[in-house]
Design an enzyme around this catalytic site. Sequence first.
Site, PDB file in Angstrom:
ATOM      1  N   GLU A  44      26.730  26.348  -5.009  1.00  0.00           N
ATOM      2  CA  GLU A  44      28.131  26.700  -5.261  1.00  0.00           C
ATOM      3  C   GLU A  44      28.964  26.521  -4.002  1.00  0.00           C
ATOM      4  O   GLU A  44      30.145  26.842  -3.972  1.00  0.00           O
ATOM      5  CB  GLU A  44      28.254  28.115  -5.853  1.00  0.00           C
ATOM      6  CG  GLU A  44      27.308  29.129  -5.298  1.00  0.00           C
ATOM      7  CD  GLU A  44      27.301  30.451  -6.049  1.00  0.00           C
ATOM      8  OE1 GLU A  44      28.082  30.667  -6.973  1.00  0.00           O
ATOM      9  OE2 GLU A  44      26.470  31.297  -5.663  1.00  0.00           O
ATOM     10  N   ASP A  51      32.413  29.036  -8.199  1.00  0.00           N
ATOM     11  CA  ASP A  51      32.575  29.031  -6.740  1.00  0.00           C
ATOM     12  C   ASP A  51      32.607  27.612  -6.191  1.00  0.00           C
ATOM     13  O   ASP A  51      33.328  27.341  -5.226  1.00  0.00           O
ATOM     14  CB  ASP A  51      31.459  29.851  -6.080  1.00  0.00           C
ATOM     15  CG  ASP A  51      31.783  31.337  -6.126  1.00  0.00           C
ATOM     16  OD1 ASP A  51      32.920  31.699  -5.772  1.00  0.00           O
ATOM     17  OD2 ASP A  51      30.927  32.132  -6.542  1.00  0.00           O
ATOM     18  N   ARG A  63      39.519  31.889  -6.412  1.00  0.00           N
ATOM     19  CA  ARG A  63      39.329  31.885  -7.867  1.00  0.00           C
ATOM     20  C   ARG A  63      40.014  33.051  -8.577  1.00  0.00           C
ATOM     21  O   ARG A  63      40.129  33.029  -9.797  1.00  0.00           O
ATOM     22  CB  ARG A  63      37.830  31.856  -8.215  1.00  0.00           C
ATOM     23  CG  ARG A  63      37.070  33.050  -7.724  1.00  0.00           C
ATOM     24  CD  ARG A  63      35.579  32.874  -7.870  1.00  0.00           C
ATOM     25  NE  ARG A  63      35.072  33.397  -9.122  1.00  0.00           N
ATOM     26  CZ  ARG A  63      33.791  33.492  -9.420  1.00  0.00           C
ATOM     27  NH1 ARG A  63      32.887  33.041  -8.564  1.00  0.00           N
ATOM     28  NH2 ARG A  63      33.394  33.988 -10.559  1.00  0.00           N
ATOM     29  N   CYS A 123      25.557  27.037 -14.451  1.00  0.00           N
ATOM     30  CA  CYS A 123      25.760  28.407 -14.930  1.00  0.00           C
ATOM     31  C   CYS A 123      27.177  28.910 -14.692  1.00  0.00           C
ATOM     32  O   CYS A 123      27.466  30.077 -14.914  1.00  0.00           O
ATOM     33  CB  CYS A 123      24.742  29.363 -14.321  1.00  0.00           C
ATOM     34  SG  CYS A 123      24.890  29.521 -12.549  1.00  0.00           S
ATOM     35  N   HIS A 127      40.195  43.143 -18.453  1.00  0.00           N
ATOM     36  CA  HIS A 127      39.512  43.667 -19.634  1.00  0.00           C
ATOM     37  C   HIS A 127      39.950  42.960 -20.900  1.00  0.00           C
ATOM     38  O   HIS A 127      39.183  42.813 -21.849  1.00  0.00           O
ATOM     39  CB  HIS A 127      39.717  45.173 -19.751  1.00  0.00           C
ATOM     40  CG  HIS A 127      38.647  45.903 -19.031  1.00  0.00           C
ATOM     41  ND1 HIS A 127      38.874  46.951 -18.194  1.00  0.00           N
ATOM     42  CD2 HIS A 127      37.312  45.694 -19.008  1.00  0.00           C
ATOM     43  CE1 HIS A 127      37.731  47.357 -17.686  1.00  0.00           C
ATOM     44  NE2 HIS A 127      36.772  46.613 -18.167  1.00  0.00           N
TER      45      HIS A 127
END
Length: 560
Positions: A416, A440, A450, A487, A184
């Site tokens: 990906e 990815d 990741r 992206c 967060h």
Amino acid sequence: MTTVNGVGIGQGVAQGPVARMAEPLPAPSDAPSTIGADQERERAHEAVAAVARELEDRGARAGGAAQEVLEAQAMMAEDPSLADEVDARLAAGKTAERAVHEAFATFRDTLAEMGGYLGERAADLDDVAQRIIARLQGVAAPGVPAPGHPFILVARDLAPADTALLDLDQVLALVTSDGGPTSHTAILAREKGIVAVVGAAGAVALADGQTVIVDAATGTVVADPTAADLADAAERARAHAAAASAPITPGALADGTPVPLLANLGKPGDAQAARALGAEGVGLFRTEFLFLSADEAPTVAAQRAEYERLLAGFAGTKVVVRLLDAGADKPLSFLNDSEEENPALGVRGLRALRAHENILRDQLTALAEADAATRERGEGADLWVMAPMVATVEETRYFTALAREHGIRTVGVMVEIPAAALLADRVLAVTDFASIGTNDLTQYTMAADRVLGPVAGFQDPWHPAVLRLVADVGAAGRSLGKPVGICGEAAADPLLALVLVGLGATTLSMAPAALADVRAMLRAHTLDDAKRAAEASLSATDAATARAAAAVASSSPTPA
Ligand code: PEP
Ligand code: MG
């Protein structure tokens, strides 16, 4: 001078003295209660309710994404199963403090074991527990320091309740030793444009008052910098501020070559803010973010309503919607129904959708209906639909045919997985477009999870092996005349964005906060510069030298 490495959020740079966040409260003693279970229960309930109200109140004051996060935390505090766990411990003679500590710890461990997005919610739960225990003990909850001058806030991780109400005139930057790019702290820093470096394990050694430079672009924190470093950082901070306040123009290179700059979004409600930052459309709408906590597959009607809002929010522009990408770091209980040893290599993305073809068909139906309805109202967008985690030409053919059968006009796939990149010419021959997910693609090329801190150093899209795959896809797109977008997070790094254009990317999609820096970088370079930078980085042997080579090549004129 020492340098601490972590994950940078955004491109900003800041300098100033460190102020550390207070350490968490120690675990309450396990001595038995002296006042009896009934009174302890009353204390516990009062404290839980008071903390939940306080979190809601902070949320209402903060508004925006912070409000949602704090309301979710308030719900965590009052979760009935947690209350049962607390009550069971009170009945066994524990104090309210100890019962809350133990019950919350059990839940936090379960969340942490899940890893990914849910794993990072463990820190939120810890914060709730700390607040309740502090209230029970009558002490202040650990929070943000107030040294009386602007400072760099250094913490293990920040709780949403702290991040939400940060005084941005005082906090110059955030550095956390825990947490990753989906914590967060990272999400809220991105939204508020706060300079941040997260997951910097070495930050535990930074001391109060020590001067540091926090460089989000490189993910570094430099302690005790030289005067030259400080001057350089100040200059880059000025350039960053200038990019942020420059007029918003369509993405283009200095020679006029258009490179549309699009937004990565997870909620239709974010459309307005993205447009205000100059998003020329949506390059990745992550539909799974709408349904992360759903137990059952969403209905066509529920999905349609969300997609209509999204399309209307971007009427007249391109909107690329990605079908549900369930699995690994984003599990959806209605699509990922089996335990797997290696979920990142398992039944995820298109594989999971295909195994539940009714859900896949429902999503395509909802998208086609939303497209038709918004067009009828004159608020339609140019809808493109793509499948996540596609590995083979056969999957591409299958998905493209199915989407067309549902009336989707422009269909594509995400690249990906290295297999799809290596056969990009054959993949693109049977569909309309490709969009490269560098997050990815890097994970699978480098065999590095990741979301796993210890292998974060491998998760670097500057690695020439990743860039070579991007180049293959770019070349395939060029020779077939098909669009190739980017992206993944890589598109948000301005210099890398330039390299990606040099490798053949036709559009770039990113978190909206990154648009200004990328726009400024493209405006300052020609297509020749981009190609030169791309070639230089492709010839490097590792990520660091690829970045350095691109920086030199993009700023030196073409040899005569
Ligand atoms: C990617 O993998 O780069 C991507 C854009 O998709 P996500 O981050 O949602 O997996
Ligand atoms: Mg992905």
